[in-house]
Design a protein around this motif. Sequence first.
Motif, PDB file in Angstrom:
ATOM      1  N   MET A   1       0.850  -1.190   0.000  1.00  0.00           N
ATOM      2  CA  MET A   1       0.000   0.000   0.000  1.00  0.00           C
ATOM      3  C   MET A   1       0.888   1.243   0.000  1.00  0.00           C
ATOM      4  N   THR A   2       0.362   2.303  -0.539  1.00  0.00           N
ATOM      5  CA  THR A   2       1.139   3.521  -0.636  1.00  0.00           C
ATOM      6  C   THR A   2       0.548   4.571   0.274  1.00  0.00           C
ATOM      7  N   SER A   3       1.398   5.444   0.729  1.00  0.00           N
ATOM      8  CA  SER A   3       0.887   6.547   1.529  1.00  0.00           C
ATOM      9  C   SER A   3       0.706   7.743   0.615  1.00  0.00           C
ATOM     10  N   GLY A   4       0.053   8.806   1.099  1.00  0.00           N
ATOM     11  CA  GLY A   4      -0.225   9.972   0.286  1.00  0.00           C
ATOM     12  C   GLY A   4       1.034  10.622  -0.237  1.00  0.00           C
ATOM     13  N   ALA A   5       2.135  10.568   0.484  1.00  0.00           N
ATOM     14  CA  ALA A   5       3.343  11.277   0.086  1.00  0.00           C
ATOM     15  C   ALA A   5       4.262  10.417  -0.773  1.00  0.00           C
ATOM     16  N   ALA A   6       3.921   9.196  -0.983  1.00  0.00           N
ATOM     17  CA  ALA A   6       4.814   8.291  -1.706  1.00  0.00           C
ATOM     18  C   ALA A   6       4.839   8.634  -3.191  1.00  0.00           C
ATOM     19  N   ALA A   7       5.897   8.209  -3.876  1.00  0.00           N
ATOM     20  CA  ALA A   7       5.986   8.404  -5.319  1.00  0.00           C
ATOM     21  C   ALA A   7       4.885   7.595  -5.989  1.00  0.00           C
TER      22      ALA A   7
END
Lengths: 181, 43
Positions: A1-7
């Motif tokens: 899962m990705t966070s909001g700030a991730a690329a």
Amino acid sequence: MTSGAAAPDYAAPFEAWRTWKVVRGREGPVLSSLFFDLVWEPRLAVHATCLRRTWLDRLGVLRREHEAPGRRCECGVYAAGLEQAVSYLWHPRVAPRRAPVHVLGRVLLWGEVVECERGFRAASAYPAELLVPTAVSGRGRLSAIEDVAAGLSRYGIPVRLVECQTREELVRQARGLSRAA
Amino acid sequence: MEIGKPQRIHKVEPVRDPVPREPQPVPLGPERREPATAPGSAA
């Protein structure tokens, strides 16, 4: 899962299928969500907001504002595989009474996209191609359906009239057209 | 739409805008302009 700030994970939008009803807009026919009072305007992306209202929301007891698609909610712009999208054209709740023309289409999804078992919930979307099947728009005259198809060209994407009688025929033709696109 | 349970979350940032732009009017021929002449000068 990705966070909001991730690329970003992808630099091109996802593609899936969905269905719309066609309603009368100020300047011609427009796409509208099947189950919500949400119009997809030509040349404007749809950005999801949470439209899900539980009984607690309605009572004002619990209202958690969040960006769509919420990870623990069911909100977002929905899209699925071709066969499932086609099945909604024959769904009892989609009886073509008020809107005699229903369309199938490939849709582009971007922003945060929740991949589910049989489809997607996305933050943003815009149609990529519209197929206007005669099979589920049979209550309108063919010329009226052709007029609607012509009016949908305002979306700036390919719009094709698909002459078909059955669900299977529509799936087969849609598959062939999307392959050729 | 029944799409089942969430499996993964992706962050998708298209390089190109997925929304088609309004078509810009294209001039049909070479632009014609009258030569500017000063008042009183011979045209």
